[in-house]
Design a protein around this motif. Structure first.
Motif, PDB file in Angstrom:
ATOM      1  N   GLY A 177     -34.261  44.359 -43.327  1.00 31.60           N
ATOM      2  CA  GLY A 177     -33.044  45.063 -42.835  1.00 31.60           C
ATOM      3  C   GLY A 177     -33.076  45.144 -41.442  1.00 31.60           C
ATOM      4  N   LYS A 178     -32.030  45.540 -40.681  1.00 35.06           N
ATOM      5  CA  LYS A 178     -31.958  45.767 -39.290  1.00 35.06           C
ATOM      6  C   LYS A 178     -32.899  46.772 -38.570  1.00 35.06           C
ATOM      7  CE  LYS A 178     -27.056  44.123 -39.319  1.00 35.06           C
ATOM      8  NZ  LYS A 178     -25.705  44.307 -38.894  1.00 35.06           N
ATOM      9  N   VAL A 179     -33.079  46.556 -37.528  1.00 35.43           N
ATOM     10  CA  VAL A 179     -33.841  47.770 -36.824  1.00 35.43           C
ATOM     11  C   VAL A 179     -33.569  49.016 -36.855  1.00 35.43           C
ATOM     12  CG1 VAL A 179     -35.122  48.468 -34.704  1.00 35.43           C
ATOM     13  CG2 VAL A 179     -34.988  45.971 -35.476  1.00 35.43           C
ATOM     14  N   GLY A 180     -34.140  49.950 -37.309  1.00 35.52           N
ATOM     15  CA  GLY A 180     -33.794  51.350 -37.389  1.00 35.52           C
ATOM     16  C   GLY A 180     -32.824  51.630 -38.548  1.00 35.52           C
ATOM     17  N   SER A 181     -32.539  50.659 -39.314  1.00 35.30           N
ATOM     18  CA  SER A 181     -31.424  50.965 -40.617  1.00 35.30           C
ATOM     19  C   SER A 181     -32.273  51.742 -41.579  1.00 35.30           C
ATOM     20  CB  SER A 181     -31.055  49.650 -41.086  1.00 35.30           C
ATOM     21  OG  SER A 181     -31.771  48.852 -41.691  1.00 35.30           O
ATOM     22  N   GLY A 182     -31.475  52.159 -42.617  1.00 40.17           N
ATOM     23  CA  GLY A 182     -31.788  52.917 -43.543  1.00 40.17           C
ATOM     24  C   GLY A 182     -32.557  51.840 -44.462  1.00 40.17           C
ATOM     25  N   VAL A 183     -32.317  50.702 -44.518  1.00 40.00           N
ATOM     26  CA  VAL A 183     -32.779  49.722 -45.289  1.00 40.00           C
ATOM     27  C   VAL A 183     -34.152  49.370 -44.864  1.00 40.00           C
ATOM     28  CG1 VAL A 183     -32.893  47.229 -46.131  1.00 40.00           C
ATOM     29  CG2 VAL A 183     -30.827  48.393 -45.924  1.00 40.00           C
ATOM     30  N   GLU A 184     -34.452  49.354 -43.586  1.00 40.95           N
ATOM     31  CA  GLU A 184     -35.784  49.277 -42.848  1.00 40.95           C
ATOM     32  C   GLU A 184     -36.587  50.401 -43.225  1.00 40.95           C
ATOM     33  OE1 GLU A 184     -38.120  47.741 -39.067  1.00 40.95           O
ATOM     34  OE2 GLU A 184     -36.379  49.281 -38.735  1.00 40.95           O
ATOM     35  N   GLN A 185     -36.134  51.551 -43.220  1.00 35.52           N
ATOM     36  CA  GLN A 185     -36.932  52.743 -43.451  1.00 35.52           C
ATOM     37  C   GLN A 185     -37.556  52.779 -45.028  1.00 35.52           C
ATOM     38  OE1 GLN A 185     -37.501  54.894 -40.992  1.00 35.52           O
ATOM     39  NE2 GLN A 185     -36.659  53.815 -39.928  1.00 35.52           N
ATOM     40  N   SER A 186     -36.656  52.193 -45.849  1.00 33.67           N
ATOM     41  CA  SER A 186     -36.984  52.222 -47.181  1.00 33.67           C
ATOM     42  C   SER A 186     -38.216  51.190 -47.169  1.00 33.67           C
ATOM     43  CB  SER A 186     -35.991  51.783 -48.240  1.00 33.67           C
ATOM     44  OG  SER A 186     -35.000  53.012 -48.238  1.00 33.67           O
ATOM     45  N   ALA A 187     -38.017  49.920 -46.723  1.00 37.84           N
ATOM     46  CA  ALA A 187     -39.074  48.673 -46.786  1.00 37.84           C
ATOM     47  C   ALA A 187     -40.391  49.185 -46.317  1.00 37.84           C
ATOM     48  CB  ALA A 187     -38.373  47.678 -45.834  1.00 37.84           C
ATOM     49  N   LYS A 188     -40.289  50.179 -45.028  1.00 33.54           N
ATOM     50  CA  LYS A 188     -41.694  50.548 -44.480  1.00 33.54           C
ATOM     51  C   LYS A 188     -42.291  51.446 -45.667  1.00 33.54           C
ATOM     52  CE  LYS A 188     -40.660  50.121 -39.517  1.00 33.54           C
ATOM     53  NZ  LYS A 188     -40.642  51.283 -38.485  1.00 33.54           N
ATOM     54  N   LYS A 189     -41.679  52.315 -46.211  1.00 37.61           N
ATOM     55  CA  LYS A 189     -42.129  53.307 -47.269  1.00 37.61           C
ATOM     56  C   LYS A 189     -42.810  52.648 -48.540  1.00 37.61           C
ATOM     57  CE  LYS A 189     -39.642  57.137 -45.375  1.00 37.61           C
ATOM     58  NZ  LYS A 189     -39.194  56.699 -44.111  1.00 37.61           N
ATOM     59  N   VAL A 190     -42.042  51.653 -48.881  1.00 36.93           N
ATOM     60  CA  VAL A 190     -42.300  51.026 -50.209  1.00 36.93           C
ATOM     61  C   VAL A 190     -43.612  50.298 -49.781  1.00 36.93           C
ATOM     62  CG1 VAL A 190     -41.902  49.171 -51.817  1.00 36.93           C
ATOM     63  CG2 VAL A 190     -40.093  50.659 -51.055  1.00 36.93           C
ATOM     64  N   LEU A 191     -43.525  49.465 -48.639  1.00 38.86           N
ATOM     65  CA  LEU A 191     -44.950  48.681 -48.191  1.00 38.86           C
ATOM     66  C   LEU A 191     -45.950  49.578 -48.161  1.00 38.86           C
ATOM     67  CD1 LEU A 191     -43.347  46.175 -45.781  1.00 38.86           C
ATOM     68  CD2 LEU A 191     -44.224  45.451 -48.048  1.00 38.86           C
ATOM     69  N   GLU A 192     -45.671  50.765 -47.389  1.00 46.18           N
ATOM     70  CA  GLU A 192     -46.809  51.738 -47.191  1.00 46.18           C
ATOM     71  C   GLU A 192     -47.488  52.249 -48.492  1.00 46.18           C
ATOM     72  OE1 GLU A 192     -46.203  56.237 -46.490  1.00 46.18           O
ATOM     73  OE2 GLU A 192     -46.012  55.394 -44.600  1.00 46.18           O
ATOM     74  N   SER A 193     -46.691  52.407 -49.652  1.00 45.39           N
ATOM     75  CA  SER A 193     -46.998  52.902 -50.924  1.00 45.39           C
ATOM     76  C   SER A 193     -47.866  51.880 -51.654  1.00 45.39           C
ATOM     77  CB  SER A 193     -45.823  53.304 -51.630  1.00 45.39           C
ATOM     78  OG  SER A 193     -45.129  54.563 -50.995  1.00 45.39           O
ATOM     79  N   ALA A 194     -47.652  50.735 -51.090  1.00 45.99           N
ATOM     80  CA  ALA A 194     -48.514  49.812 -51.691  1.00 45.99           C
ATOM     81  C   ALA A 194     -49.769  49.400 -50.819  1.00 45.99           C
ATOM     82  CB  ALA A 194     -47.546  48.384 -52.021  1.00 45.99           C
ATOM     83  N   GLY A 195     -50.025  49.988 -49.883  1.00 47.19           N
ATOM     84  CA  GLY A 195     -51.073  49.988 -48.952  1.00 47.19           C
ATOM     85  C   GLY A 195     -50.872  48.595 -48.089  1.00 47.19           C
ATOM     86  N   LEU A 196     -49.547  48.473 -47.681  1.00 45.85           N
ATOM     87  CA  LEU A 196     -49.162  47.082 -46.978  1.00 45.85           C
ATOM     88  C   LEU A 196     -48.404  47.441 -45.661  1.00 45.85           C
ATOM     89  CD1 LEU A 196     -47.732  44.640 -49.467  1.00 45.85           C
ATOM     90  CD2 LEU A 196     -50.065  44.488 -48.556  1.00 45.85           C
ATOM     91  N   THR A 197     -48.477  46.846 -44.572  1.00 45.46           N
ATOM     92  CA  THR A 197     -47.853  47.043 -43.307  1.00 45.46           C
ATOM     93  C   THR A 197     -47.132  45.888 -42.907  1.00 45.46           C
ATOM     94  OG1 THR A 197     -49.365  46.429 -41.644  1.00 45.46           O
ATOM     95  CG2 THR A 197     -49.541  48.677 -42.614  1.00 45.46           C
ATOM     96  N   TYR A 198     -46.415  45.665 -41.976  1.00 49.17           N
ATOM     97  CA  TYR A 198     -45.700  44.477 -41.623  1.00 49.17           C
ATOM     98  C   TYR A 198     -46.781  43.388 -41.006  1.00 49.17           C
ATOM     99  CZ  TYR A 198     -41.014  46.579 -40.771  1.00 49.17           C
ATOM    100  OH  TYR A 198     -39.777  47.202 -41.183  1.00 49.17           O
ATOM    101  N   ASP A 199     -47.950  43.937 -40.474  1.00 51.43           N
ATOM    102  CA  ASP A 199     -49.027  42.986 -40.329  1.00 51.43           C
ATOM    103  C   ASP A 199     -49.611  41.978 -41.293  1.00 51.43           C
ATOM    104  OD1 ASP A 199     -48.917  43.813 -37.764  1.00 51.43           O
ATOM    105  OD2 ASP A 199     -50.465  45.415 -37.966  1.00 51.43           O
ATOM    106  N   ASP A 200     -49.375  42.662 -42.476  1.00 49.95           N
ATOM    107  CA  ASP A 200     -49.873  41.973 -43.864  1.00 49.95           C
ATOM    108  C   ASP A 200     -48.769  40.863 -44.360  1.00 49.95           C
ATOM    109  OD1 ASP A 200     -52.209  43.649 -44.407  1.00 49.95           O
ATOM    110  OD2 ASP A 200     -50.976  45.153 -44.917  1.00 49.95           O
ATOM    111  N   LEU A 201     -47.686  40.791 -43.650  1.00 53.26           N
ATOM    112  CA  LEU A 201     -46.564  39.776 -43.974  1.00 53.26           C
ATOM    113  C   LEU A 201     -46.816  38.648 -43.047  1.00 53.26           C
ATOM    114  CD1 LEU A 201     -43.479  42.362 -44.410  1.00 53.26           C
ATOM    115  CD2 LEU A 201     -45.164  41.570 -46.164  1.00 53.26           C
ATOM    116  N   ALA A 202     -46.304  37.763 -43.534  1.00 58.06           N
ATOM    117  CA  ALA A 202     -46.104  36.287 -42.846  1.00 58.06           C
ATOM    118  C   ALA A 202     -45.090  36.324 -41.915  1.00 58.06           C
ATOM    119  CB  ALA A 202     -45.964  35.144 -43.686  1.00 58.06           C
ATOM    120  N   GLN A 203     -44.050  36.931 -42.153  1.00 60.26           N
ATOM    121  CA  GLN A 203     -43.001  36.917 -41.303  1.00 60.26           C
ATOM    122  C   GLN A 203     -42.073  38.239 -41.673  1.00 60.26           C
ATOM    123  OE1 GLN A 203     -40.548  33.345 -40.861  1.00 60.26           O
ATOM    124  NE2 GLN A 203     -38.763  34.679 -41.029  1.00 60.26           N
TER     125      GLN A 203
END
Length: 398
Positions: free
Chosen positions: A206-232
């Motif tokens: 999702g776009k920077v600062g969007s509600g979509v990105e907020q959800s993405a971050k929280k879902v990844l966090e709940s799975a023990g992941l961060t952006y650093d764990d993604l290839a892109q």
């Protein structure tokens, strides 16, 4: 002898003239005194006061008091009338929505006519915005007076967290809307079947600062992941995420929206995809950490909801209709009632507004309810909503 008689007559005549002159002077003097003392002499007034005869003073006082009361009443009445006139002065409102390709914008267009039918509303200007975060910032800055936002962004704003850190927003809710469902879509070739499988993959968040990105971050966090764990990490909106997946440049993408999302529907026409569930420990952690999430199931065999072969469990965040806290109570109450009546009519033209029950409008809200809106909800609990008024309000949405 005659001479003395004449002299005596003259003396008597002079004496009469002098007595007549004293009588005139006394009369004039009394007249002057009466004029100077407002109708009675100072001595007579003193005598009247001492004997309790205060009819003149009482009459004067009564006249003065009546006049004063009349003037005050008149002034007060005019003031009340002016206040009443001011209180029903119609307002013009700017309605913050989202992108023209999303769901928020057509909802704003549909509600424009519903709200403008009110005598309390002069004009509604529906504007396309960057959605939740911008809408809240615009209300804080006085640029919007009403807007649609996601509950997670509103929660952060009210509590001064994340992008609102140190600057909590003073916003209030008119109503809860349809749920924004966290839909994670992956290309079939990517092999992604769970949130854990996103590790090492190319993901549209999702776009920077969007509600979509907020959800993405929280879902990844709940799975023990961060952006650093993604290839892109691709900060792409719906359209660009679809293009990236179609071209093979993105493996998966987050779509947090109503169901169906037209971008996903379009993607399904050209690309084999699968929906990634948010279940198990990931969902449990998410629901425990963030009170605005709720379980949601994408049904199987529902053509209007992708026509999936199997149901997919995920989570959702409710959208809310919010306003500035300084909106007049009568306006907030009117908007809430007209929205409720519209939802209960056959006039609803936006599919997302059919995805929740009107009676749940005031439930599970993360923002305080505006007093005007609460006043309307109180009438529902008391059975005070007028069927005739409901019908009129709903029909006005044409």
């Amino acid at each position: 002898m005659a001479t003395r008689t004449l002299m005596l007559a003259a003396v008597l005549g002079l004496s009469g003239a002098l007595l007549a002159g004293c009588g005139d002077d006394g009369s004039d003097a009394e007249t002057d005194n009466t004029t100077q003392n407002g109708g009675t002499s100072s001595q007579e007034q003193a005598s009247s006061d001492n004997t309790g005869d205060t009819s003149s003073a009482s009459d004067t006082s009564s006249t003065s008091d009546t006049s004063s009361t009349s003037d005050t009443s008149s002034t007060s009445g005019e003031g009340d009338q002016e206040a009443q006139t001011a209180s029903v002065e119609p307002v013009s409102l700017i309605f913050g929505t989202g992108g023209t390709g999303g769901t928020y914008y057509p909802i704003g267009g549909a509600l424009k006519g519903v709200f403008e039918a009110s005598e309390l509303v002069d004009d509604i200007q529906v504007v396309s915005t960057g959605a939740s975060v911008q809408n809240i910032n615009n209300i804080t800055d006085g640029l919007n007076q009403i807007a649609i936002v996601m509950s997670d962004v509103a929660y952060d704003a009210i509590n001064g967290e994340n992008q609102f850190e140190g600057r909590p927003a003073d916003i209030e809710a008119l109503a809860g809307l349809y749920p924004n469902v966290v839909q994670i879509v992956a290309t079939e070739d990517s092999g992604i079947e769970s949130i854990a499988d996103l590790e090492g993959k190319r993901v549209g968040v999702g776009k920077v600062g969007s509600g979509v990105e907020q959800s993405a971050k929280k879902v990844l966090e709940s799975a023990g992941l961060t952006y650093d764990d993604l290839a892109q990490v691709s900060h792409t909106g719906y359209a660009d995420s679809v293009t990236g997946m179609s071209n093979g440049n993105i493996d998966a993408a987050f779509f947090t929206s109503g169901v169906p999302n037209s971008s996903i529907t379009g993607l399904m026409q050209s690309t084999d995809i699968n929906f990634v569930p948010v279940t198990g420990d990931v969902a449990d952690k998410l629901l425990e950490a963030y009170p605005y999430y709720e379980p949601y199931t994408l049904p199987a065999g529902a053509p209007e909801r992708y026509g999936l072969n199997e149901e997919v469990d995920t989570v959702a965040i409710r959208n809310m209709l919010i306003v500035s806290s300084d909106m007049r109570d009568d306006v907030a109450k009117e908007l809430t009632q007209r929205f409720y009546d519209y939802l209960n009519s056959e006039k609803v033209s936006v599919g997302a507004l059919k995805q929740f029950e009107p009676d749940t409008m005031n439930q599970n809200l993360v923002a305080p309810v505006h007093p005007g809106a609460q006043a309307f909800y109180d009438t529902l609990s008391e059975g005070g909503a007028s069927e005739d008024k409901n019908a009129d309000s709903a029909d006005s949405g044409n």
